[in-house]
Design a protein around this motif. Structure first.
Motif, PDB file in Angstrom:
ATOM      1  N   GLU A 193       0.827  -1.210   0.000  1.00  0.00           N
ATOM      2  CA  GLU A 193       0.000   0.000   0.000  1.00  0.00           C
ATOM      3  C   GLU A 193       0.860   1.259   0.000  1.00  0.00           C
ATOM      4  O   GLU A 193       0.596   2.203  -0.752  1.00  0.00           O
ATOM      5  N   TRP A 194       1.910   1.266   0.826  1.00  0.00           N
ATOM      6  CA  TRP A 194       2.808   2.429   0.879  1.00  0.00           C
ATOM      7  C   TRP A 194       3.473   2.664  -0.475  1.00  0.00           C
ATOM      8  O   TRP A 194       3.534   3.800  -0.967  1.00  0.00           O
ATOM      9  N   LEU A 195       3.951   1.591  -1.087  1.00  0.00           N
ATOM     10  CA  LEU A 195       4.645   1.728  -2.364  1.00  0.00           C
ATOM     11  C   LEU A 195       3.687   2.177  -3.463  1.00  0.00           C
ATOM     12  O   LEU A 195       4.032   3.027  -4.298  1.00  0.00           O
ATOM     13  N   ALA A 196       2.475   1.639  -3.461  1.00  0.00           N
ATOM     14  CA  ALA A 196       1.482   2.057  -4.457  1.00  0.00           C
ATOM     15  C   ALA A 196       1.168   3.536  -4.321  1.00  0.00           C
ATOM     16  O   ALA A 196       1.097   4.267  -5.317  1.00  0.00           O
ATOM     17  N   ASN A 197       1.001   4.011  -3.090  1.00  0.00           N
ATOM     18  CA  ASN A 197       0.723   5.437  -2.869  1.00  0.00           C
ATOM     19  C   ASN A 197       1.884   6.300  -3.340  1.00  0.00           C
ATOM     20  O   ASN A 197       1.683   7.379  -3.904  1.00  0.00           O
ATOM     21  N   LEU A 198       3.105   5.830  -3.110  1.00  0.00           N
ATOM     22  CA  LEU A 198       4.283   6.562  -3.568  1.00  0.00           C
ATOM     23  C   LEU A 198       4.305   6.663  -5.087  1.00  0.00           C
ATOM     24  O   LEU A 198       4.505   7.752  -5.652  1.00  0.00           O
ATOM     25  N   LEU A 199       4.079   5.545  -5.764  1.00  0.00           N
ATOM     26  CA  LEU A 199       4.152   5.526  -7.221  1.00  0.00           C
ATOM     27  C   LEU A 199       3.039   6.368  -7.853  1.00  0.00           C
ATOM     28  O   LEU A 199       3.260   7.041  -8.871  1.00  0.00           O
ATOM     29  N   LEU A 200       1.871   6.343  -7.237  1.00  0.00           N
ATOM     30  CA  LEU A 200       0.733   7.071  -7.805  1.00  0.00           C
ATOM     31  C   LEU A 200       0.857   8.579  -7.657  1.00  0.00           C
ATOM     32  O   LEU A 200       0.071   9.328  -8.234  1.00  0.00           O
ATOM     33  N   GLN A 201       1.845   9.037  -6.905  1.00  0.00           N
ATOM     34  CA  GLN A 201       2.122  10.469  -6.831  1.00  0.00           C
ATOM     35  C   GLN A 201       2.799  10.980  -8.101  1.00  0.00           C
ATOM     36  O   GLN A 201       2.927  12.183  -8.294  1.00  0.00           O
ATOM     37  N   HIS A 202       3.213  10.042  -8.949  1.00  0.00           N
ATOM     38  CA  HIS A 202       3.900  10.399 -10.193  1.00  0.00           C
ATOM     39  C   HIS A 202       2.986  10.049 -11.369  1.00  0.00           C
ATOM     40  O   HIS A 202       2.700   8.865 -11.608  1.00  0.00           O
TER      41      HIS A 202
END
Length: 226
Positions: A20-29
């Motif tokens: 979940e953390w990684l998905a949120n990080l990637l979706l910021q781009h």
């Protein structure tokens, strides 16, 4: 990059909160998109086969199966899918192995989010991303100038032997290891015998004690600075 051409990324990690953390990080781009999640080797391979992503971000520790084996599978079966390792495991033992297996980047989970994005960008540009020391060791070995791991060293273990050794150190029984790695118990026992021989250990009790010590040392060595 236009939204419709966003880079598609598959996240493979055994921890839901990390995914979940990684998905949120990637979706910021806006030029990156998450096309799926998996927690084990078999699910990840099925998702890649059904709809190959551009990049698979893989943890070496999975709920079932081996992240290192998954990297090798992707490299051989889906060569157009780039793999990026995001792991808690110490670089000195794992990064070179992952790159040799076919990964295009190795990033520690303790690194900053900027470095994770930098690794993805470098891979998309056709490069390889890792600690400079790791890349130097890999280059020396590729030209035949690197020294082989000495007998009695954990680095002398094969990828599969290291995986079994790590799981022993985490308290897993032989039967559990065989189930997780889809191996027979006799095969796991054979790996244990080879590990004992390579590390100069007299018996199973010494093997388990050494594995526990090694796992504890590795856990301390990868802690972020206070």
């Amino acid at each position: 990059m236009a939204k419709h051409s966003a880079v598609r990324i598959l996240i493979v990690d055994d921890h839901p909160l990390v995914r979940e953390w990684l998905a949120n990080l990637l979706l910021q781009h806006p030029d990156l998109s998450v096309c799926g999640h998996a927690e084990d080797q078999a699910t990840a391979l099925a998702l890649i086969a059904a709809d190959p992503p551009d990049i698979a971000i893989i943890d070496l520790t999975l709920k079932a199966g081996s992240g290192m084996d998954l990297i090798k599978d992707v490299a051989s079966q889906f060569p157009k899918v780039a793999t990026v390792v995001l792991s808690m495991h110490e670089e000195i033992y794992y990064a070179e192995r992952a790159l040799r297996a076919g990964a295009r980047a190795y990033v520690m989970k303790r690194e900053s989010t900027e470095q994770i994005i930098e690794a993805i960008e470098q891979v998309l540009a056709g490069g390889i991303y890792a600690n400079p020391g790791v890349l130097a060791r890999l280059a020396f070995r590729m030209v035949g100038r690197g020294s082989k791991a000495s007998r009695g060293s954990v680095e002398s273990l094969s990828d599969r032997e290291l995986e079994v050794f790590r799981r022993l150190g985490q308290g897993q029984a032989t039967r559990h290891i065989s189930e997780d790695l889809n191996l027979s118990i006799k095969t796991v026992q054979a790996y244990c015998a080879r590990i004992k021989e390579k590390l100069g250990l007299a018996n199973g009790a010494e093997l388990v004690r050494e594995a526990v010590r090694w796992v504890e040392h590795e856990s301390k060595s990868v802690q972020p600075p206070q």
